[in-house]
Design an enzyme around this catalytic site. Structure first.
Site, PDB file in Angstrom:
ATOM      1  N   GLY A 126       0.816  -1.216   0.000  1.00 36.86           N
ATOM      2  CA  GLY A 126       0.000   0.000   0.000  1.00 36.86           C
ATOM      3  C   GLY A 126       0.847   1.263   0.000  1.00 36.86           C
ATOM      4  N   CYS A 127       1.899   1.278   0.807  1.00 36.76           N
ATOM      5  CA  CYS A 127       2.757   2.458   0.892  1.00 36.76           C
ATOM      6  C   CYS A 127       3.528   2.669  -0.402  1.00 36.76           C
ATOM      7  CB  CYS A 127       3.700   2.342   2.089  1.00 36.76           C
ATOM      8  SG  CYS A 127       2.809   2.308   3.661  1.00 36.76           S
ATOM      9  N   THR A 128       3.908   1.585  -1.059  1.00 35.42           N
ATOM     10  CA  THR A 128       4.591   1.695  -2.347  1.00 35.42           C
ATOM     11  C   THR A 128       3.643   2.274  -3.391  1.00 35.42           C
ATOM     12  OG1 THR A 128       6.084  -0.129  -1.819  1.00 35.42           O
ATOM     13  CG2 THR A 128       5.787   0.402  -4.160  1.00 35.42           C
TER      14      THR A 128
END
EC number: 1.11.1.24
Length: 166
Positions: A57-59
């Site tokens: 998700g952060c990527t």
């Protein structure tokens, strides 16, 4: 003489709202250089908090900011991402994903807490302590124009662009 920084516990009442002065910070970036919110005085800046570099998700969220950075910059907006990761991990993340904006390290979580981006959240049906994925628009004078908590990683930048008419 000793000085102690006292931070409030994170509840909905301690979250930032439009019109609040954004809490200043000075944090190391992926290369260990210190970056402060006050460095952006005179420009609008989007400050976003994310749980962990190199997670799916952060990527996705970071790459969305990367892919939209030119248009956001043209609209007078800078981007800064903050997580509890150490600078070394941020450097690997930045290099692997070719990120083109500052990633800042807050392992003590003091800045995360001051911005209301660390505290209780639900994860897989359980209440846990952690980073609350959050995004803030800070104006040229250091005041909060928008404060968004519990944002989704996927589609967030597109929604932000629509909201800001960019």
């Amino acid at each position: 003489m000793y000085f102690r920084l006292t931070l409030p516990s994170v509840t909905d009442n301690n979250r930032l709202s439009p019109g609040d002065t954004a809490p200043n910070f000075t944090l190391p970036d992926a290369d260990g250089n210190h970056v402060s919110l006050s460095d952006y005085r005179g420009r609008k800046v989007i400050v976003y908090f994310y749980p962990a570099a190199s997670t799916p998700g952060c990527t996705k969220q970071a790459c969305d900011f990367r892919d939209n950075l030119a248009e956001l910059n043209e609209a007078g907006l800078d981007i800064v991402g903050i997580s509890p990761d150490k600078p070394e991990k941020l450097a690997k993340f930045r290099d692997k994903e070719e990120l083109n904006f500052p990633l800042l390290s807050d392992p003590s979580k003091e800045t995360l807490t001051a911005w209301g981006a660390f505290g209780e959240k639900k994860m897989y049906g359980k209440v846990v302590q952690g980073v609350i994925r959050s995004t803030f628009l800070i104006n040229e004078n250091g005041a909060v124009e928008q404060a968004q908590y519990n944002v989704r990683a996927t589609g967030h930048v597109a929604k932000l662009r629509r909201d800001l008419d960019v």
